[in-house]
Motif scaffolding. Structure first.
Motif, PDB file in Angstrom:
ATOM      1  N   LYS A  22       0.849  -1.428  -0.044  1.00  0.00           N
ATOM      2  CA  LYS A  22       0.101   0.058   0.022  1.00  0.00           C
ATOM      3  C   LYS A  22       0.798   0.929   0.171  1.00  0.00           C
ATOM      4  N   THR A  23       1.762   1.063   0.789  1.00  0.00           N
ATOM      5  CA  THR A  23       3.138   2.514   1.245  1.00  0.00           C
ATOM      6  C   THR A  23       3.616   2.465  -0.239  1.00  0.00           C
ATOM      7  N   THR A  24       4.585   1.951  -0.337  1.00  0.00           N
ATOM      8  CA  THR A  24       4.621   1.103  -2.463  1.00  0.00           C
ATOM      9  C   THR A  24       4.028   1.946  -3.447  1.00  0.00           C
ATOM     10  N   PHE A  25       2.649   1.095  -3.626  1.00  0.00           N
ATOM     11  CA  PHE A  25       1.973   2.143  -4.711  1.00  0.00           C
ATOM     12  C   PHE A  25       2.082   3.581  -4.091  1.00  0.00           C
ATOM     13  N   THR A  26       1.311   4.065  -3.407  1.00  0.00           N
ATOM     14  CA  THR A  26       1.681   5.517  -2.462  1.00  0.00           C
ATOM     15  C   THR A  26       2.475   6.262  -3.373  1.00  0.00           C
ATOM     16  N   GLU A  27       3.173   5.764  -3.000  1.00  0.00           N
ATOM     17  CA  GLU A  27       4.498   5.997  -3.122  1.00  0.00           C
ATOM     18  C   GLU A  27       4.483   5.942  -4.929  1.00  0.00           C
ATOM     19  N   ALA A  28       4.561   5.374  -5.673  1.00  0.00           N
ATOM     20  CA  ALA A  28       4.673   5.269  -7.157  1.00  0.00           C
ATOM     21  C   ALA A  28       3.398   6.297  -7.340  1.00  0.00           C
ATOM     22  N   ALA A  29       2.816   6.276  -7.118  1.00  0.00           N
ATOM     23  CA  ALA A  29       1.592   7.553  -7.648  1.00  0.00           C
ATOM     24  C   ALA A  29       2.048   8.824  -7.866  1.00  0.00           C
ATOM     25  N   ALA A  57      10.532   3.287  12.092  1.00  0.00           N
ATOM     26  CA  ALA A  57      11.570   2.629  12.770  1.00  0.00           C
ATOM     27  C   ALA A  57      11.177   1.181  12.740  1.00  0.00           C
ATOM     28  N   ARG A  58       9.758   0.541  12.373  1.00  0.00           N
ATOM     29  CA  ARG A  58       9.617  -0.029  12.423  1.00  0.00           C
ATOM     30  C   ARG A  58       9.141  -1.057  10.729  1.00  0.00           C
ATOM     31  N   GLY A  59       8.920  -0.248   9.934  1.00  0.00           N
ATOM     32  CA  GLY A  59       8.871  -0.935   8.870  1.00  0.00           C
ATOM     33  C   GLY A  59       7.671  -0.373   8.353  1.00  0.00           C
ATOM     34  N   VAL A  60       6.770  -0.430   9.006  1.00  0.00           N
ATOM     35  CA  VAL A  60       5.533  -0.423   8.574  1.00  0.00           C
ATOM     36  C   VAL A  60       4.237   0.753   8.669  1.00  0.00           C
ATOM     37  N   SER A  61       3.818   0.102   8.254  1.00  0.00           N
ATOM     38  CA  SER A  61       2.422   1.371   8.553  1.00  0.00           C
ATOM     39  C   SER A  61       1.760   1.102  10.013  1.00  0.00           C
ATOM     40  N   ILE A  62       1.593   3.061  10.615  1.00  0.00           N
ATOM     41  CA  ILE A  62       0.888   3.182  11.625  1.00  0.00           C
ATOM     42  C   ILE A  62      -0.496   3.529  11.778  1.00  0.00           C
ATOM     43  N   GLY A  63      -0.267   4.881  11.200  1.00  0.00           N
ATOM     44  CA  GLY A  63      -2.024   5.432  10.987  1.00  0.00           C
ATOM     45  C   GLY A  63      -2.107   5.596   9.727  1.00  0.00           C
ATOM     46  N   THR A  64      -2.937   6.850   9.331  1.00  0.00           N
ATOM     47  CA  THR A  64      -3.129   6.684   7.839  1.00  0.00           C
ATOM     48  C   THR A  64      -2.828   8.162   7.739  1.00  0.00           C
ATOM     49  N   SER A  65      -2.370   7.966   6.400  1.00  0.00           N
ATOM     50  CA  SER A  65      -1.407   8.841   5.750  1.00  0.00           C
ATOM     51  C   SER A  65      -2.433   9.724   5.023  1.00  0.00           C
ATOM     52  N   VAL A  66      -2.266  11.142   4.471  1.00  0.00           N
ATOM     53  CA  VAL A  66      -3.263  10.803   3.041  1.00  0.00           C
ATOM     54  C   VAL A  66      -2.563  11.976   1.853  1.00  0.00           C
ATOM     55  N   ILE A  67      -2.102  10.917   0.673  1.00  0.00           N
ATOM     56  CA  ILE A  67      -1.434  11.686  -0.039  1.00  0.00           C
ATOM     57  C   ILE A  67      -2.087  12.320  -1.332  1.00  0.00           C
ATOM     58  N   PRO A  68      -2.184  13.537  -1.544  1.00  0.00           N
ATOM     59  CA  PRO A  68      -2.831  13.910  -2.504  1.00  0.00           C
ATOM     60  C   PRO A  68      -2.246  14.069  -4.121  1.00  0.00           C
ATOM     61  N   VAL A  69      -2.744  13.651  -4.735  1.00  0.00           N
ATOM     62  CA  VAL A  69      -1.686  13.283  -6.394  1.00  0.00           C
ATOM     63  C   VAL A  69      -3.029  13.806  -7.678  1.00  0.00           C
ATOM     64  N   GLU A  70      -1.953  14.479  -8.761  1.00  0.00           N
ATOM     65  CA  GLU A  70      -2.925  15.355  -9.682  1.00  0.00           C
ATOM     66  C   GLU A  70      -2.945  14.133 -10.637  1.00  0.00           C
ATOM     67  N   HIS A  71      -4.017  14.540 -11.732  1.00  0.00           N
ATOM     68  CA  HIS A  71      -3.433  12.783 -12.999  1.00  0.00           C
ATOM     69  C   HIS A  71      -4.453  13.843 -13.585  1.00  0.00           C
ATOM     70  N   HIS A  72      -4.992  14.029 -15.144  1.00  0.00           N
ATOM     71  CA  HIS A  72      -5.825  14.068 -15.803  1.00  0.00           C
ATOM     72  C   HIS A  72      -6.875  14.667 -16.129  1.00  0.00           C
TER      73      HIS A  72
END
Length: 686
Positions: A22-29, A57-72
């Motif tokens: 999930k986090t990798t997908f976000t980074e890819a977006a 430190a743990r390498g896992v998501s603990i909280g929800t992050s909001v990542i806005p991106v723009e496309h089309h």
């Protein structure tokens, strides 16, 4: 970043098993839409989404992050939720403000427990969703096999919209089922290419399945389908969108998030098939016990829901919200209708991970943040004071694991309590409770990792270290027999004396404590009765076996004597306390322990293990109920002392597929051996 209108926004929550990408997908977006020049990696601890110290430190998501991106010319607010089960509360907040979900599935691992839980959640609420089958480049990944597993576990409504060209390390691109064209990966983008006829044949099979689903989207299309008439392209796409919106169809897309492959195609599908905030049905809230409605449009009065709070010792408190109706700018007067408080905003911005992007305006359907709201907490409604409304707050799952909190340094109890309250504003899925009997401070959450994260945050953010222990049990003491005893307090050596003499009969009863008197002839004057009762009420706070409160006790004052000069209220109070100690010892005292009722929901295959484990916990199985989703609900009773770590043990027994709720129901006698150990421990402490 400009202010987008609702029809050009897609609010998408990313769901799935931990480590599905999930986090990798976000980074890819972010990379694919040119927000960042280089894609970060969870392993390198440099992603935009996982910015919290504990996450890094743990390498896992603990909280929800909001990542806005723009496309089309569409803004995608991607809500990256934790996959670890202890942080399920974060998913509840993200789901509250998203209009659709992407479920990530690790192609190598297939349908995991987290996949099932995410799917069950979107099914329960009919959430529009699509699947991103990630890690298609991994060894031994065969698309047809993985897809069959997905169909078997999640059902026929999952249909591929892209088919991989090549497999594992020979993955080259994908065949688009709807476009009937082949595309070769070119970094985050694609270019059209040629593909063998077998891909077109496969696509036809999926198109036929889609035609059936599209036909079911309206009576008109159903008639057309059965008459053998082909759908127009417009009807076909409209039917797909309807089926996705109602949860009857789940498109599946393939890709490799770590290389940004297929991510843009998934976002374009969200744009095309997932509903925009502007398409949401009319929202309903309350004001003065009356239903109030708001359309998700900009011309309605302003209203918003706070779905997450971030507490930072340096930045302060940030409130993340979704504008439900109207618009908000920096001059908007904020009224917290949930708390009936006026608030003053400390700025208006879009959050991208921890980065703040200033904005002048936020329109209906968009997600933004503000700072320095004094009274506002997660789940609260913000609105126009002249047009008040209160939306339903976010409902979080009940805690299943409680631990007692002890500061490592003496004198830091108050600091621990204050810091915990600040953290609970950030994560309302854990609760803080002070047990009035044991005097312990308790924290309750979904599992040991969540409570450990709380402990680490206390240390790293607020400089206080704690120790987590199993809570003390609130035992009780009572009697099984009747005893009549004398309690005599006599002190008559020089000066004013003290004299109190009582005969009290102690007997079991149904109520917690009953005091009665049967005194004849004024053996004990009536004005001393309250003192006798007070002495007994003080005494029942600490029993004779292990110092626990005494219950189910009736004390009858039936005789005694007094002295004209030396008797007083204190003397009779002390006499009653002496009688209590004697009476308890003679009336066969026993220890009682709290019994809890547990309702445990598990798949059938774990029934034997869970029942056997419950027997080991001195539990009793009361019954079973078959659930609609095929699981079993096991109803059992067990001593509370045996259930402290049940959240952890049940997760291990059922591969995290089991869940339970627990409530106190009554007290029962503690078995002899265990009672002796409790008494011995008490004496050692004394």
């Amino acid at each position: 970043m400009k202010a987008y209108s609702g029809q050009n926004i897609r609010n998408i929550s990313l769901l799935g098993h931990s480590s599905s990408g999930k986090t990798t997908f976000t980074e890819a977006a972010l990379y694919a839409t040119k927000v960042i020049n280089r894609q970060g990696r969870v392993e390198d601890k440099n992603t935009v989404s996982d910015f919290d110290k504990e996450e890094i430190a743990r390498g896992v998501s603990i909280g929800t992050s909001v990542i806005p991106v723009e496309h089309h010319n569409t803004k995608f607010n991607i809500l990256d939720t934790p996959g670890y089960f202890d942080f399920v509360g974060e998913m509840y907040g993200a789901k509250r403000v998203s209009d659709g979900s992407i479920i990530l599935v690790d192609a190598q691992s297939g349908v995991e427990v987290g996949t099932e839980k995410a799917w069950n959640n979107v099914e329960k609420y009919n959430t529009p969703r699509l699947i991103f089958l990630n890690k298609m480049d991994k060894e031994n990944v065969v698309f047809d096999k993985v897809y069959q597993i997905i169909k078997q576990k999640l059902g026929d409504k999952v249909i591929p919209f892209t088919i991989p060209i090549g497999e594992a390390d020979t993955l080259k691109g994908y065949f688009d089922v709807l476009d009937k064209k082949a595309y070769e990966y070119n970094g985050a983008d694609v270019k059209e290419t040629e593909a063998s006829a077998e891909y077109a044949e496969k696509a036809e099979k999926y198109i036929e399945a889609l035609n059936e689903i599209v036909a079911e989207s309206s009576e008109e299309l159903m008639e057309k389908y059965f008459s053998g008439e082909a759908f127009t392209q417009e009807e076909f796409i409209k039917g797909i969108k309807t089926a996705v919106s109602t949860g009857e169809l789940c498109p599946l897309f393939v890709g490799v998030a770590s290389e940004a492959k297929g991510v843009l195609r998934a976002l374009e599908a969200c744009e095309r098939y997932l509903p925009s905030p502007a398409e949401h049905p009319v929202y309903k809230g309350l004001w003065n016990d009356e239903i109030v409605e708001r359309k998700p449009t900009e011309d309605e009065p302003f209203s918003a829901v706070v779905f997450k709070t971030i507490v930072d010792p340096f930045v302060g408190k940030l409130s993340l919200f979704k504008v439900i109706s109207g618009t908000m700018d920096k001059n908007t007067h904020i009224y917290n209708s949930t708390e009936d408080k006026d608030e003053k905003s400390g700025g208006l911005f879009f959050l991208r991970g921890k980065n703040q992007v200033d904005t002048d305006m936020v329109k209906a359907g968009d997600i933004a943040a503000t700072s320095k709201l004094n009274y506002t907490k997660t789940g609260d409604t913000l609105c126009d004071k002249d047009n008040p409304i209160v939306y339903e707050t976010i409902r979080y799952p009940q805690p299943t694991l409680y631990m007692a909190v002890y500061p490592k340094k003496q004198g830091e109890e108050e600091k621990v309590g204050t810091s915990l309250n600040k953290l609970s504003a950030e994560d309302p899925s854990f609760i803080i409770d002070r047990n009035s009997e044991t005097k312990e401070l308790l924290v309750g959450g979904q599992g040991n990792m969540q409570l450990q994260v709380i402990s680490d945050k206390l240390k790293n953010r607020f400089g206080v270290e704690i120790e987590l222990r199993d809570p003390k049990i609130a035992y009780r003491e009572t009697i099984k027999a009747t005893a009549s005893v004398q309690g005599k307090h006599k002190k008559q050596s020089g000066g004013a004396g003290q004299y109190g003499d009582v005969w009290i009969r102690f007997e079991p009863c149904e109520e917690d404590f009953v005091f009665a008197e049967e005194v004849f002839g004024g053996a004990v004057p009536k004005n001393y009765f309250p003192a006798v009762e007070k002495g007994l009420r003080d005494s029942i706070e600490h029993g004779v076996l292990a110092g626990y409160p005494v219950v189910k006790l009736k004390a009858v004052l039936y005789d005694g004597s007094y002295h004209d000069v030396d008797s007083n209220e204190m003397a009779f109070k002390l006499a009653a306390q002496l009688a209590f100690k004697k009476g308890m010892q003679e009336a066969k005292p026993i220890l009682l322990e709290p019994i809890v009722k547990a309702e445990i929901t598990i798949p059938d295959e774990y029934l034997g293990d869970v029942m056997g484990d419950m027997n080991k916990r001195r539990g009793r199985i009361l019954g079973m109920e078959q659930q609609r989703d095929g699981t079993q609900k096991l109803i059992a009773e067990a001593p509370h002392a045996e259930m402290f770590q049940y959240a952890i043990d049940l997760r291990a027994m059922t591969q995290a597929r089991g869940s339970f709720t627990m409530e106190f129901i009554r007290y029962e006698e503690v078995p002899g051996q265990i009672s002796e150990k409790i008494q011995a421990d008490y004496k050692n402490e004394e």
